[in-house]
Design a protein around this motif. Structure first.
Motif, mmCIF file in Angstrom:
data_model
loop_
_atom_site.group_PDB
_atom_site.id
_atom_site.type_symbol
_atom_site.label_atom_id
_atom_site.label_comp_id
_atom_site.label_asym_id
_atom_site.label_seq_id
_atom_site.Cartn_x
_atom_site.Cartn_y
_atom_site.Cartn_z
ATOM 1 N N SER A 1 12.340 42.604 -25.421
ATOM 2 C CA SER A 1 11.962 43.181 -24.458
ATOM 3 C C SER A 1 13.728 43.785 -23.765
ATOM 4 C CB SER A 1 11.775 42.136 -23.470
ATOM 5 O OG SER A 1 10.252 42.272 -23.924
ATOM 6 N N SER A 2 14.736 42.326 -24.640
ATOM 7 C CA SER A 2 15.789 42.921 -23.766
ATOM 8 C C SER A 2 17.019 43.686 -24.212
ATOM 9 C CB SER A 2 17.135 41.489 -24.340
ATOM 10 O OG SER A 2 16.277 40.430 -23.557
ATOM 11 N N ILE A 3 16.614 44.359 -25.154
ATOM 12 C CA ILE A 3 17.413 45.011 -26.219
ATOM 13 C C ILE A 3 16.668 46.591 -25.655
ATOM 14 C CG2 ILE A 3 17.597 46.912 -28.243
ATOM 15 C CD1 ILE A 3 17.696 44.327 -29.964
ATOM 16 N N LEU A 4 15.323 46.344 -25.230
ATOM 17 C CA LEU A 4 14.892 47.846 -24.624
ATOM 18 C C LEU A 4 15.196 48.169 -23.025
ATOM 19 C CD1 LEU A 4 13.256 50.460 -24.403
ATOM 20 C CD2 LEU A 4 11.276 48.936 -23.933
ATOM 21 N N CYS A 5 15.229 46.739 -22.905
ATOM 22 C CA CYS A 5 15.447 46.711 -20.893
ATOM 23 C C CYS A 5 17.125 46.923 -20.807
ATOM 24 C CB CYS A 5 15.462 45.311 -20.995
ATOM 25 S SG CYS A 5 16.153 45.008 -18.735
ATOM 26 N N ARG A 6 18.275 46.425 -21.735
ATOM 27 C CA ARG A 6 19.477 47.506 -21.379
ATOM 28 C C ARG A 6 19.787 48.883 -22.114
ATOM 29 N NH1 ARG A 6 23.671 45.066 -19.425
ATOM 30 N NH2 ARG A 6 24.414 43.545 -20.723
ATOM 31 N N TYR A 7 18.931 49.140 -22.632
ATOM 32 C CA TYR A 7 18.764 51.066 -23.400
ATOM 33 C C TYR A 7 18.281 51.655 -22.192
ATOM 34 C CZ TYR A 7 17.755 54.696 -25.700
ATOM 35 O OH TYR A 7 17.776 56.512 -25.991
ATOM 36 N N PHE B 1 5.886 49.146 -22.648
ATOM 37 C CA PHE B 1 6.669 51.199 -22.351
ATOM 38 C C PHE B 1 7.495 51.283 -21.267
ATOM 39 C CE2 PHE B 1 5.293 55.124 -21.927
ATOM 40 C CZ PHE B 1 5.375 55.621 -22.429
ATOM 41 N N LYS B 2 8.093 52.246 -22.380
ATOM 42 C CA LYS B 2 9.622 52.325 -21.473
ATOM 43 C C LYS B 2 9.387 53.973 -21.622
ATOM 44 C CE LYS B 2 11.431 49.225 -19.598
ATOM 45 N NZ LYS B 2 11.501 49.082 -17.727
ATOM 46 N N VAL B 3 10.114 54.746 -21.414
ATOM 47 C CA VAL B 3 10.237 56.281 -20.886
ATOM 48 C C VAL B 3 11.295 56.630 -20.876
ATOM 49 C CG1 VAL B 3 9.736 58.605 -20.355
ATOM 50 C CG2 VAL B 3 7.995 57.494 -20.594
ATOM 51 N N ALA C 1 21.966 42.020 -26.565
ATOM 52 C CA ALA C 1 21.834 43.082 -25.592
ATOM 53 C C ALA C 1 22.593 42.956 -24.061
ATOM 54 C CB ALA C 1 20.631 42.723 -26.042
ATOM 55 N N LYS C 2 23.080 41.501 -24.687
ATOM 56 C CA LYS C 2 23.548 40.425 -23.528
ATOM 57 C C LYS C 2 24.979 41.070 -23.183
ATOM 58 C CE LYS C 2 25.199 36.128 -21.912
ATOM 59 N NZ LYS C 2 25.474 34.691 -22.841
ATOM 60 N N ASN C 3 25.595 41.371 -24.482
ATOM 61 C CA ASN C 3 26.829 41.992 -24.143
ATOM 62 C C ASN C 3 26.793 43.467 -24.118
ATOM 63 O OD1 ASN C 3 27.868 39.871 -23.559
ATOM 64 N ND2 ASN C 3 29.265 39.369 -26.018
ATOM 65 N N ASN D 1 23.271 51.511 -27.100
ATOM 66 C CA ASN D 1 22.798 53.220 -27.177
ATOM 67 C C ASN D 1 23.276 53.592 -28.758
ATOM 68 O OD1 ASN D 1 22.956 54.539 -24.638
ATOM 69 N ND2 ASN D 1 23.553 53.267 -24.617
ATOM 70 N N TYR D 2 24.163 53.329 -29.830
ATOM 71 C CA TYR D 2 24.281 53.584 -30.022
ATOM 72 C C TYR D 2 23.392 53.706 -31.409
ATOM 73 C CZ TYR D 2 25.955 54.596 -35.398
ATOM 74 O OH TYR D 2 26.370 54.343 -36.286
ATOM 75 N N CYS D 3 22.820 52.586 -31.613
ATOM 76 C CA CYS D 3 21.603 52.093 -32.715
ATOM 77 C C CYS D 3 20.293 53.321 -31.748
ATOM 78 C CB CYS D 3 21.111 51.119 -32.102
ATOM 79 S SG CYS D 3 19.096 50.430 -32.353
ATOM 80 N N PHE D 4 19.462 53.114 -30.879
ATOM 81 C CA PHE D 4 19.101 54.405 -30.309
ATOM 82 C C PHE D 4 19.001 55.626 -31.063
ATOM 83 C CE2 PHE D 4 17.568 50.935 -27.667
ATOM 84 C CZ PHE D 4 15.984 50.904 -28.162
#
Ligand code: GTP
Ligand code: MG
Length: 170
Positions: free
Chosen positions: A20-26, A43-45, A150-152, A157-160
């Motif tokens: 969830s933290s990764i998604l929230c950051r993204y 879910f996020k778009v 996700a913290k730093n 972005n790169y990963c997605f």
């Protein structure tokens, strides 16, 4: 709300590895030290512009807790990509990857789905899993590999982007 491509991504992995933290950051460029453990599914778009095309990316964030496994299994269907996350400071979350691979094989109907292994929380000291172990696991299981924080805001972005690019090239 028009788009040229609709992509469906799925985040899976043990509870508290940071999905969830990764998604929230993204999606919102935010991070919180205290996050509620996901109940069922989130879910996020996100809309992206790639090569003059509008890409609508739907990202499903599943609960890692075992009691939601039956519910979340339905969301593997038709995913273009599956992001499998572990916490590099918790050995158990790495040892459990085999269980997750089994879930993916069982429930993903899209055999061309792209899989990415993510080692999250690399900002923390005392890693219990080395980068090489992660990379080797990914290689053995035909997955892309990425280290994130996700913290730093490291590599998120790169990963997605890497994943989305791979799907579009597929
Ligand atoms: P479930 O919803 O239960 O499956 O967990 P989850 O995988 O969604 O984990 P979540 O995002 O809720 O994060 C769990 C804890 O780890 C939270 O306290 C986050 O603040 C923390 N966390 C997540 N990502 C990172 C990171 O990259 N670095 C550090 N230091 N902490 C992180
Ligand atoms: Mg969560």
């Amino acid at each position: 709300n028009k788009y040229d491509y609709l992509l469906k991504l799925l985040l899976v992995g043990d509870s508290s590895v940071g999905k969830s933290s990764i998604l929230c950051r993204y999606s919102d460029n935010q991070f919180e030290e205290k996050v509620l453990s996901t109940i069922g599914i989130d879910f996020k778009v996100k809309y992206l512009k790639i090569d003059n095309k509008t890409v609508k990316v739907g990202i499903w964030d599943t609960a890692g807790q075992e009691r939601f496994r039956t519910l979340t299994s339905a969301y593997y269907r038709n995913a273009h990509a599956i992001i499998l996350v572990y916490d590099c400071t918790v050995r158990e979350s790495f040892e459990n990857l085999d269980v997750w691979i089994h879930e993916i094989d069982k429930y993903s109907t899209n055999k061309n789905a792209i899989k990415m292994l993510v080692a999250n929380k690399i900002d923390k000291p005392n890693h219990e899993v080395t980068k090489n172990e992660g990379r080797n696991f990914a290689f053995d299981n035909n997955m892309l590999f990425c280290e994130t924080s996700a913290k730093n805001d490291y590599n998120i972005n790169y990963c997605f982007e890497e994943l989305i690019q791979q799907i579009l090239n597929n």
